[in-house]
Scaffold this motif. Structure first.
Motif, PDB file in Angstrom:
ATOM      1  N   LEU A  96     -51.674  15.867  31.168  1.00  0.00           N
ATOM      2  CA  LEU A  96     -51.015  14.873  32.290  1.00  0.00           C
ATOM      3  C   LEU A  96     -51.774  13.470  32.182  1.00  0.00           C
ATOM      4  O   LEU A  96     -50.938  12.512  32.320  1.00  0.00           O
ATOM      5  CB  LEU A  96     -51.506  15.387  33.620  1.00  0.00           C
ATOM      6  N   ALA A  97     -53.152  13.585  31.828  1.00  0.00           N
ATOM      7  CA  ALA A  97     -53.600  12.119  31.728  1.00  0.00           C
ATOM      8  C   ALA A  97     -52.920  11.418  30.590  1.00  0.00           C
ATOM      9  O   ALA A  97     -53.056  10.225  30.598  1.00  0.00           O
ATOM     10  CB  ALA A  97     -55.062  12.265  31.571  1.00  0.00           C
ATOM     11  N   TYR A  98     -52.718  12.083  29.273  1.00  0.00           N
ATOM     12  CA  TYR A  98     -52.018  11.471  28.068  1.00  0.00           C
ATOM     13  C   TYR A  98     -50.641  10.999  28.517  1.00  0.00           C
ATOM     14  O   TYR A  98     -50.317   9.884  28.132  1.00  0.00           O
ATOM     15  CB  TYR A  98     -51.839  12.437  27.111  1.00  0.00           C
ATOM     16  N   ALA A  99     -49.842  11.614  29.276  1.00  0.00           N
ATOM     17  CA  ALA A  99     -48.597  11.370  29.624  1.00  0.00           C
ATOM     18  C   ALA A  99     -48.552  10.082  30.294  1.00  0.00           C
ATOM     19  O   ALA A  99     -47.876   9.279  30.329  1.00  0.00           O
ATOM     20  CB  ALA A  99     -47.835  12.308  30.333  1.00  0.00           C
ATOM     21  N   ILE A 100     -49.408  10.044  31.575  1.00  0.00           N
ATOM     22  CA  ILE A 100     -49.334   9.038  32.537  1.00  0.00           C
ATOM     23  C   ILE A 100     -50.265   7.990  31.875  1.00  0.00           C
ATOM     24  O   ILE A 100     -49.787   6.611  32.046  1.00  0.00           O
ATOM     25  CB  ILE A 100     -50.450   9.445  33.757  1.00  0.00           C
ATOM     26  N   GLY A 101     -51.063   7.951  30.906  1.00  0.00           N
ATOM     27  CA  GLY A 101     -51.695   6.774  30.411  1.00  0.00           C
ATOM     28  C   GLY A 101     -50.736   6.311  29.312  1.00  0.00           C
ATOM     29  O   GLY A 101     -50.806   4.804  29.274  1.00  0.00           O
ATOM     30  N   SER A 152     -36.828  16.178   7.892  1.00  0.00           N
ATOM     31  CA  SER A 152     -37.476  17.419   7.397  1.00  0.00           C
ATOM     32  C   SER A 152     -38.720  16.950   6.256  1.00  0.00           C
ATOM     33  O   SER A 152     -39.524  17.661   6.267  1.00  0.00           O
ATOM     34  CB  SER A 152     -36.460  18.013   6.156  1.00  0.00           C
ATOM     35  N   TRP A 153     -38.703  15.667   6.022  1.00  0.00           N
ATOM     36  CA  TRP A 153     -40.104  15.127   5.018  1.00  0.00           C
ATOM     37  C   TRP A 153     -40.767  14.463   6.097  1.00  0.00           C
ATOM     38  O   TRP A 153     -42.102  14.307   5.852  1.00  0.00           O
ATOM     39  CB  TRP A 153     -39.603  14.429   3.892  1.00  0.00           C
ATOM     40  N   LEU A 154     -40.330  13.701   6.826  1.00  0.00           N
ATOM     41  CA  LEU A 154     -41.359  12.950   7.872  1.00  0.00           C
ATOM     42  C   LEU A 154     -41.938  13.867   9.012  1.00  0.00           C
ATOM     43  O   LEU A 154     -41.092  14.001   9.908  1.00  0.00           O
ATOM     44  CB  LEU A 154     -40.660  11.768   8.440  1.00  0.00           C
ATOM     45  N   ARG A 155     -42.830  14.347   8.917  1.00  0.00           N
ATOM     46  CA  ARG A 155     -43.466  15.315   9.941  1.00  0.00           C
ATOM     47  C   ARG A 155     -44.222  14.451  11.052  1.00  0.00           C
ATOM     48  O   ARG A 155     -45.467  14.040  10.919  1.00  0.00           O
ATOM     49  CB  ARG A 155     -44.484  16.385   9.022  1.00  0.00           C
ATOM     50  N   VAL A 156     -43.705  14.171  11.992  1.00  0.00           N
ATOM     51  CA  VAL A 156     -44.070  13.484  13.191  1.00  0.00           C
ATOM     52  C   VAL A 156     -44.567  14.691  14.150  1.00  0.00           C
ATOM     53  O   VAL A 156     -43.899  15.398  14.522  1.00  0.00           O
ATOM     54  CB  VAL A 156     -43.093  12.705  13.734  1.00  0.00           C
ATOM     55  N   PRO A 157     -45.716  14.476  14.423  1.00  0.00           N
ATOM     56  CA  PRO A 157     -46.363  15.599  15.408  1.00  0.00           C
ATOM     57  C   PRO A 157     -45.714  15.358  16.721  1.00  0.00           C
ATOM     58  O   PRO A 157     -45.291  14.042  17.387  1.00  0.00           O
ATOM     59  CB  PRO A 157     -47.930  15.163  15.611  1.00  0.00           C
ATOM     60  N   LYS A 158     -45.409  16.360  17.433  1.00  0.00           N
ATOM     61  CA  LYS A 158     -45.024  16.166  19.018  1.00  0.00           C
ATOM     62  C   LYS A 158     -45.641  15.343  19.921  1.00  0.00           C
ATOM     63  O   LYS A 158     -45.161  14.774  20.743  1.00  0.00           O
ATOM     64  CB  LYS A 158     -44.860  17.666  19.600  1.00  0.00           C
ATOM     65  N   SER A 159     -46.972  15.398  19.784  1.00  0.00           N
ATOM     66  CA  SER A 159     -47.737  14.349  20.779  1.00  0.00           C
ATOM     67  C   SER A 159     -47.465  12.911  20.534  1.00  0.00           C
ATOM     68  O   SER A 159     -47.038  12.340  21.464  1.00  0.00           O
ATOM     69  CB  SER A 159     -49.217  14.417  20.276  1.00  0.00           C
ATOM     70  N   LEU A 160     -46.807  12.514  19.052  1.00  0.00           N
ATOM     71  CA  LEU A 160     -46.355  11.130  19.021  1.00  0.00           C
ATOM     72  C   LEU A 160     -45.078  10.944  19.752  1.00  0.00           C
ATOM     73  O   LEU A 160     -44.771   9.846  20.096  1.00  0.00           O
ATOM     74  CB  LEU A 160     -46.281  10.828  17.493  1.00  0.00           C
ATOM     75  N   PHE A 161     -44.130  11.994  19.734  1.00  0.00           N
ATOM     76  CA  PHE A 161     -42.713  11.785  20.600  1.00  0.00           C
ATOM     77  C   PHE A 161     -42.972  11.643  21.786  1.00  0.00           C
ATOM     78  O   PHE A 161     -42.303  11.010  22.605  1.00  0.00           O
ATOM     79  CB  PHE A 161     -41.807  13.191  20.161  1.00  0.00           C
ATOM     80  N   ASP A 162     -44.087  12.575  22.545  1.00  0.00           N
ATOM     81  CA  ASP A 162     -44.400  12.429  23.937  1.00  0.00           C
ATOM     82  C   ASP A 162     -44.759  10.918  24.139  1.00  0.00           C
ATOM     83  O   ASP A 162     -44.315  10.359  25.286  1.00  0.00           O
ATOM     84  CB  ASP A 162     -45.484  13.571  24.246  1.00  0.00           C
ATOM     85  N   PHE A 163     -45.585  10.462  23.436  1.00  0.00           N
ATOM     86  CA  PHE A 163     -46.221   9.326  23.450  1.00  0.00           C
ATOM     87  C   PHE A 163     -45.001   8.197  23.628  1.00  0.00           C
ATOM     88  O   PHE A 163     -44.980   7.482  24.510  1.00  0.00           O
ATOM     89  CB  PHE A 163     -47.098   8.699  22.409  1.00  0.00           C
ATOM     90  N   ALA A 164     -44.083   8.322  22.742  1.00  0.00           N
ATOM     91  CA  ALA A 164     -42.941   7.434  22.477  1.00  0.00           C
ATOM     92  C   ALA A 164     -42.044   7.455  23.915  1.00  0.00           C
ATOM     93  O   ALA A 164     -41.432   6.664  24.396  1.00  0.00           O
ATOM     94  CB  ALA A 164     -42.015   7.677  21.383  1.00  0.00           C
ATOM     95  N   LYS A 165     -41.699   8.679  24.383  1.00  0.00           N
ATOM     96  CA  LYS A 165     -41.279   8.832  25.356  1.00  0.00           C
ATOM     97  C   LYS A 165     -41.626   8.309  26.877  1.00  0.00           C
ATOM     98  O   LYS A 165     -40.975   7.631  27.197  1.00  0.00           O
ATOM     99  CB  LYS A 165     -40.771  10.632  25.612  1.00  0.00           C
ATOM    100  N   TYR A 166     -42.841   8.729  26.898  1.00  0.00           N
ATOM    101  CA  TYR A 166     -43.495   8.069  28.140  1.00  0.00           C
ATOM    102  C   TYR A 166     -43.858   6.804  28.093  1.00  0.00           C
ATOM    103  O   TYR A 166     -43.784   5.920  29.082  1.00  0.00           O
ATOM    104  CB  TYR A 166     -44.920   9.139  28.630  1.00  0.00           C
ATOM    105  N   PHE A 167     -44.438   6.285  26.781  1.00  0.00           N
ATOM    106  CA  PHE A 167     -44.529   4.856  26.763  1.00  0.00           C
ATOM    107  C   PHE A 167     -43.083   4.118  26.877  1.00  0.00           C
ATOM    108  O   PHE A 167     -43.272   2.955  27.657  1.00  0.00           O
ATOM    109  CB  PHE A 167     -44.814   4.724  25.335  1.00  0.00           C
ATOM    110  N   GLY A 168     -42.042   4.568  26.581  1.00  0.00           N
ATOM    111  CA  GLY A 168     -40.800   3.926  26.824  1.00  0.00           C
ATOM    112  C   GLY A 168     -40.388   3.798  28.208  1.00  0.00           C
ATOM    113  O   GLY A 168     -39.737   2.895  28.657  1.00  0.00           O
ATOM    114  N   SER A 169     -40.730   5.027  29.006  1.00  0.00           N
ATOM    115  CA  SER A 169     -40.440   4.752  30.376  1.00  0.00           C
ATOM    116  C   SER A 169     -41.175   3.784  31.322  1.00  0.00           C
ATOM    117  O   SER A 169     -40.779   3.106  32.116  1.00  0.00           O
ATOM    118  CB  SER A 169     -40.991   6.256  31.144  1.00  0.00           C
ATOM    119  N   GLY A 170     -42.558   3.611  30.704  1.00  0.00           N
ATOM    120  CA  GLY A 170     -43.282   2.489  31.434  1.00  0.00           C
ATOM    121  C   GLY A 170     -42.665   1.207  30.780  1.00  0.00           C
ATOM    122  O   GLY A 170     -42.678   0.255  31.611  1.00  0.00           O
TER     123      GLY A 170
END
Length: 358
Positions: free
Chosen positions: A337-342, A47-65
Motif C-alpha cells: 500500500l505504501a509503495y502504491a501511494i508513494g 517475451s524477451w523483455l522481462r519487466v517485473p510486476k512491481s515496475l508495472f505497478d509503479f508505472a500505473k500508480y505514477f501515471g495516476s498521480g
C-alpha cells in the motif's frame, strides 16, 4: 509605457527565434511522447523483455498521480489565467468561467457514463446476464480501472454463484474475470466489458490530447521557448507513461485482433498530438499570438473542459477504483500500500513541480 500599451491583444506577435530548434522539437518531443506511451504496452507483451510486476505497478500508480496533477496544475490554472486575461471583455472578469466550465465537464461526464452503464446493464439483462462494471456488489473481488481486470466471484443479491462447468471451464473463467454473471443459457459477448474499458481510456485520452495540442501551439511561438521545451520533453514523456500504463492492461478476451492493435494505436495517437500542435503553431507563427483575445478564449475553454475530464477520470476512475473499491488493495500489506501511494504521490509531485516552468 502604460499597461495597456504593453498588452498585445492582436492576432500577431508570436516569437520567431530559435526556428531550427523549434522544428527539431517536433521530432524530439514526438519521440519522447511515443516512447513513454508505447513502452508499457510493448513491455507487457514482450517475451524477451522481462519487466517485473512491481515496475508495472509503479508505472500505473505514477501515471495516476501525473494525470491528477496535470488536471489541476497544467490545465485548470492556465484556464483561469487565460479566461481572466485583460485582453478579454469586462464580462469575462465578472464570473469564474474556467471553474464553471470545469464543473460542467465533470458533471457531463458523470451523467454520460451513468446513462451508458444503465443502458449497457439493461442490454445485458435482456440476454440473461448481469454485469457490474464498477464492481460494487457486496462480496465481490474487484481490481478495477480503465485497464480492466474486473473479477466477480459471488453475487449476493440474487444468491447466485458462478460455477464453471468442466466442459466450458475457460469460458466460465473468462466471464468471471469480466464480471459477467449468467442467469440463463445465453452467453453475452465479451466485448460488452471490453468496451467499458475502451470508453474509460478514450475519455482519458481525449482530455490529454486536447491539452497536448494546445501546449504544442504555445511552444511553437512562446518567448520562453528553451525553458518550456526542456520541461515539455519530461512533461509529455511522464504523461505518456500514465496513458501507456493504462493501455497496457486493456483486455479484449476472445478478440486478439483488437488486443493487438488498439493499445498501440492509442499510444501513437497520444504521441503525435503535441508534434502536430507544434507544426501547426510554426505554420501560423506570423499571425498566431497565444495572448490574443481569440486564443485566450479558445485555450481557456479547452483547458477548462479538459481539466474537468482529467479530474473526474483521475479521482473517480483511477484513485477511487484503484484504492477505495479495490478489495485487493484494501487487503494488501502495508508495504504494498505504501509503495502504491508513494508511487502515485511521486508522479503527482514531479508533475506539479514541472508546473513551475510550464
Amino acid at each position: 509605457m502604460s499597461d495597456s500599451e504593453d498588452l498585445n491583444c492582436g492576432s500577431g506577435g508570436g516569437d520567431d527565434r530559435f526556428f531550427g530548434l523549434r522544428v527539431a522539437s517536433i521530432f524530439i518531443i514526438g519521440v519522447g511522447s511515443i516512447s513513454g506511451a508505447l513502452f508499457p504496452v510493448l513491455a507487457r507483451r514482450s517475451s524477451w523483455l522481462r519487466v517485473p510486476k512491481s515496475l508495472f505497478d509503479f508505472a500505473k500508480y505514477f501515471g495516476s498521480g501525473v494525470i491528477i496533477a496535470t488536471a489541476f496544475i497544467h490545465l485548470l490554472s492556465p484556464a483561469l489565467e487565460a479566461l481572466g486575461s485583460p485582453c478579454l471583455a469586462e464580462g469575462w472578469q465578472d464570473y469564474p468561467y474556467a471553474l464553471a466550465l470545469c464543473l460542467l465537464s465533470i458533471f457531463s461526464l458523470f451523467i454520460t457514463e451513468f446513462l451508458a452503464f444503465r443502458w449497457g446493464t439493461a442490454k445485458l439483462a435482456q440476454i440473461g446476464a448481469k454485469h457490474d462494471a464498477h464492481g460494487h456488489n457486496v462480496g465481490s473481488h474487484v481490481n478495477h480501472g480503465p485497464e480492466g481486470g474486473m473479477r466477480t466471484t459471488h453475487d449476493h443479491e440474487e444468491g447466485e454463484r458462478i460455477t464453471p462447468r468442466k466442459t466450458k471451464e475457460s469460458d466460465s473463467v473468462r466471464d468471471a474475470e469480466l464480471g459477467i454473471v449468467h442467469s440463463g443459457g445465453s452467453t453475452p459477448s465479451s466485448l460488452d466489458s471490453a468496451w467499458v474499458q475502451v470508453i474509460g481510456i478514450a475519455i482519458l485520452e481525449f482530455g490529454v490530447v486536447l491539452h497536448s495540442v494546445l501546449i504544442g501551439l504555445t511552444l511553437a511561438v512562446d518567448e520562453d521557448f528553451r525553458v518550456l521545451f526542456v520541461v515539455l520533453v519530461f512533461h509529455q514523456t511522464f504523461e505518456g507513461l500514465g496513458i501507456g500504463s493504462r493501455l497496457a492492461f486493456l483486455e479484449f478476451p476472445g478478440h486478439p485482433q483488437y488486443q493487438k492493435w488498439f493499445p498501440i494505436l492509442g499510444a501513437l495517437l497520444y504521441g503525435i498530438t503535441t508534434p502536430v500542435g507544434i507544426a501547426a503553431g510554426l505554420g501560423v507563427r506570423s499571425t498566431y499570438n497565444p495572448g490574443s483575445t481569440t486564443a485566450s478564449i479558445v485555450s481557456g475553454v479547452m483547458d477548462s473542459l479538459s481539466a474537468g475530464i482529467l479530474i473526474y477520470t483521475g479521482l473517480v476512475e483511477l484513485l477511487a477504483h484503484e484504492f477505495l473499491f479495490n478489495k485487493e488493495m484494501m487487503n494488501a500489506s502495508n508495504g504494498k500500500l505504501a509503495y502504491a501511494i508513494g508511487s502515485m504521490l511521486l508522479g503527482c509531485g514531479i508533475m506539479a513541480l514541472l508546473g513551475r516552468w510550464a
